[in-house]
Design a protein around this motif. Structure first.
Motif, PDB file in Angstrom:
ATOM      1  N   LYS A   4       0.852  -1.185   0.000  1.00 48.74           N
ATOM      2  CA  LYS A   4       0.000   0.000   0.000  1.00 48.74           C
ATOM      3  C   LYS A   4       0.890   1.238   0.000  1.00 48.74           C
ATOM      4  O   LYS A   4       1.779   1.373   0.843  1.00 48.74           O
ATOM      5  CB  LYS A   4      -0.906   0.007   1.225  1.00 48.74           C
ATOM      6  CG  LYS A   4      -1.930   1.121   1.214  1.00 48.74           C
ATOM      7  CD  LYS A   4      -2.808   1.088   2.446  1.00 48.74           C
ATOM      8  CE  LYS A   4      -3.778  -0.070   2.347  1.00 48.74           C
ATOM      9  NZ  LYS A   4      -4.786  -0.053   3.413  1.00 48.74           N
ATOM     10  N   TYR A   5       0.665   2.125  -0.962  1.00 47.83           N
ATOM     11  CA  TYR A   5       1.387   3.388  -1.055  1.00 47.83           C
ATOM     12  C   TYR A   5       0.538   4.471  -0.405  1.00 47.83           C
ATOM     13  O   TYR A   5      -0.609   4.693  -0.814  1.00 47.83           O
ATOM     14  CB  TYR A   5       1.676   3.733  -2.514  1.00 47.83           C
ATOM     15  CG  TYR A   5       2.725   2.832  -3.122  1.00 47.83           C
ATOM     16  CD1 TYR A   5       4.054   3.223  -3.149  1.00 47.83           C
ATOM     17  CD2 TYR A   5       2.397   1.592  -3.645  1.00 47.83           C
ATOM     18  CE1 TYR A   5       5.030   2.403  -3.700  1.00 47.83           C
ATOM     19  CE2 TYR A   5       3.362   0.759  -4.193  1.00 47.83           C
ATOM     20  CZ  TYR A   5       4.671   1.170  -4.215  1.00 47.83           C
ATOM     21  OH  TYR A   5       5.631   0.347  -4.748  1.00 47.83           O
ATOM     22  N   ASP A  39      13.014   4.512   6.567  1.00 43.59           N
ATOM     23  CA  ASP A  39      12.186   5.715   6.550  1.00 43.59           C
ATOM     24  C   ASP A  39      10.951   5.559   5.675  1.00 43.59           C
ATOM     25  O   ASP A  39       9.907   6.126   5.972  1.00 43.59           O
ATOM     26  CB  ASP A  39      13.031   6.895   6.048  1.00 43.59           C
ATOM     27  CG  ASP A  39      12.291   8.207   6.109  1.00 43.59           C
ATOM     28  OD1 ASP A  39      11.638   8.481   7.143  1.00 43.59           O
ATOM     29  OD2 ASP A  39      12.346   8.964   5.122  1.00 43.59           O
ATOM     30  N   ILE A  40      11.050   4.785   4.616  1.00 42.84           N
ATOM     31  CA  ILE A  40       9.996   4.715   3.605  1.00 42.84           C
ATOM     32  C   ILE A  40       9.101   3.485   3.747  1.00 42.84           C
ATOM     33  O   ILE A  40       7.902   3.561   3.540  1.00 42.84           O
ATOM     34  CB  ILE A  40      10.620   4.750   2.189  1.00 42.84           C
ATOM     35  CG1 ILE A  40      11.325   6.090   1.968  1.00 42.84           C
ATOM     36  CG2 ILE A  40       9.587   4.494   1.113  1.00 42.84           C
ATOM     37  CD1 ILE A  40      12.160   6.141   0.702  1.00 42.84           C
ATOM     38  N   ILE A  41       9.679   2.349   4.117  1.00 38.78           N
ATOM     39  CA  ILE A  41       8.959   1.080   4.090  1.00 38.78           C
ATOM     40  C   ILE A  41       8.642   0.610   5.504  1.00 38.78           C
ATOM     41  O   ILE A  41       9.507   0.586   6.373  1.00 38.78           O
ATOM     42  CB  ILE A  41       9.788   0.009   3.366  1.00 38.78           C
ATOM     43  CG1 ILE A  41      10.109   0.461   1.943  1.00 38.78           C
ATOM     44  CG2 ILE A  41       9.056  -1.326   3.347  1.00 38.78           C
ATOM     45  CD1 ILE A  41      11.137  -0.405   1.242  1.00 38.78           C
ATOM     46  N   ALA A  42       7.380   0.226   5.714  1.00 34.76           N
ATOM     47  CA  ALA A  42       6.957  -0.357   6.988  1.00 34.76           C
ATOM     48  C   ALA A  42       6.356  -1.725   6.705  1.00 34.76           C
ATOM     49  O   ALA A  42       5.491  -1.861   5.831  1.00 34.76           O
ATOM     50  CB  ALA A  42       5.942   0.536   7.681  1.00 34.76           C
ATOM     51  N   TYR A  43       6.827  -2.731   7.416  1.00 35.25           N
ATOM     52  CA  TYR A  43       6.311  -4.085   7.262  1.00 35.25           C
ATOM     53  C   TYR A  43       5.226  -4.310   8.305  1.00 35.25           C
ATOM     54  O   TYR A  43       5.443  -4.130   9.495  1.00 35.25           O
ATOM     55  CB  TYR A  43       7.442  -5.096   7.409  1.00 35.25           C
ATOM     56  CG  TYR A  43       8.468  -4.952   6.310  1.00 35.25           C
ATOM     57  CD1 TYR A  43       8.295  -5.587   5.092  1.00 35.25           C
ATOM     58  CD2 TYR A  43       9.583  -4.150   6.476  1.00 35.25           C
ATOM     59  CE1 TYR A  43       9.215  -5.443   4.069  1.00 35.25           C
ATOM     60  CE2 TYR A  43      10.508  -3.993   5.459  1.00 35.25           C
ATOM     61  CZ  TYR A  43      10.324  -4.647   4.266  1.00 35.25           C
ATOM     62  OH  TYR A  43      11.239  -4.486   3.247  1.00 35.25           O
ATOM     63  N   ASN A  52       5.673   4.706   2.393  1.00 31.44           N
ATOM     64  CA  ASN A  52       5.366   6.114   2.640  1.00 31.44           C
ATOM     65  C   ASN A  52       6.056   6.977   1.590  1.00 31.44           C
ATOM     66  O   ASN A  52       7.285   7.045   1.555  1.00 31.44           O
ATOM     67  CB  ASN A  52       5.819   6.517   4.036  1.00 31.44           C
ATOM     68  CG  ASN A  52       5.031   5.805   5.102  1.00 31.44           C
ATOM     69  OD1 ASN A  52       3.818   5.911   5.149  1.00 31.44           O
ATOM     70  ND2 ASN A  52       5.712   5.065   5.946  1.00 31.44           N
ATOM     71  N   VAL A  53       5.254   7.606   0.754  1.00 34.41           N
ATOM     72  CA  VAL A  53       5.743   8.479  -0.310  1.00 34.41           C
ATOM     73  C   VAL A  53       5.027   9.821  -0.185  1.00 34.41           C
ATOM     74  O   VAL A  53       4.254  10.035   0.741  1.00 34.41           O
ATOM     75  CB  VAL A  53       5.512   7.847  -1.699  1.00 34.41           C
ATOM     76  CG1 VAL A  53       6.353   6.593  -1.863  1.00 34.41           C
ATOM     77  CG2 VAL A  53       4.055   7.537  -1.934  1.00 34.41           C
ATOM     78  N   THR A  54       5.270  10.730  -1.119  1.00 37.56           N
ATOM     79  CA  THR A  54       4.593  12.021  -1.124  1.00 37.56           C
ATOM     80  C   THR A  54       3.696  12.107  -2.348  1.00 37.56           C
ATOM     81  O   THR A  54       4.158  11.905  -3.473  1.00 37.56           O
ATOM     82  CB  THR A  54       5.623  13.171  -1.149  1.00 37.56           C
ATOM     83  OG1 THR A  54       6.485  13.035  -0.014  1.00 37.56           O
ATOM     84  CG2 THR A  54       4.939  14.526  -1.087  1.00 37.56           C
TER      85      THR A  54
END
Length: 64
Positions: A4-5, A39-43, A52-54
């Motif tokens: 999921k983005y 910082d970007i990926i959560a499992y 997590n992106v913008t």
């Protein structure tokens, strides 16, 4: 695996990939440094991944 983005600023869902055949390599995660991955990926506990992106709206607001 469900990927999921989500926008890191407004928390809106940008997109979702729901396929057991997609790999982190296909998604390009291997290009990220360990710090960027953290910082970007959560499992998630259910085996899914949140990236997590913008979103475009927040990027435009940040640029202005």
């Amino acid at each position: 695996m469900t990927v999921k983005y989500v926008c890191r600023h407004c928390r809106s869902v940008i997109g979702e990939i729901n396929s057991s055949e997609v790999s982190e390599y296909q998604l390009g995660f291997h290009f990220l440094t360990p710090e960027e991955r953290g910082d970007i990926i959560a499992y998630n506990s259910d085996g899914g991944v949140t990236v997590n992106v913008t979103c475009d709206y927040c990027k435009q607001a940040l640029d202005n």
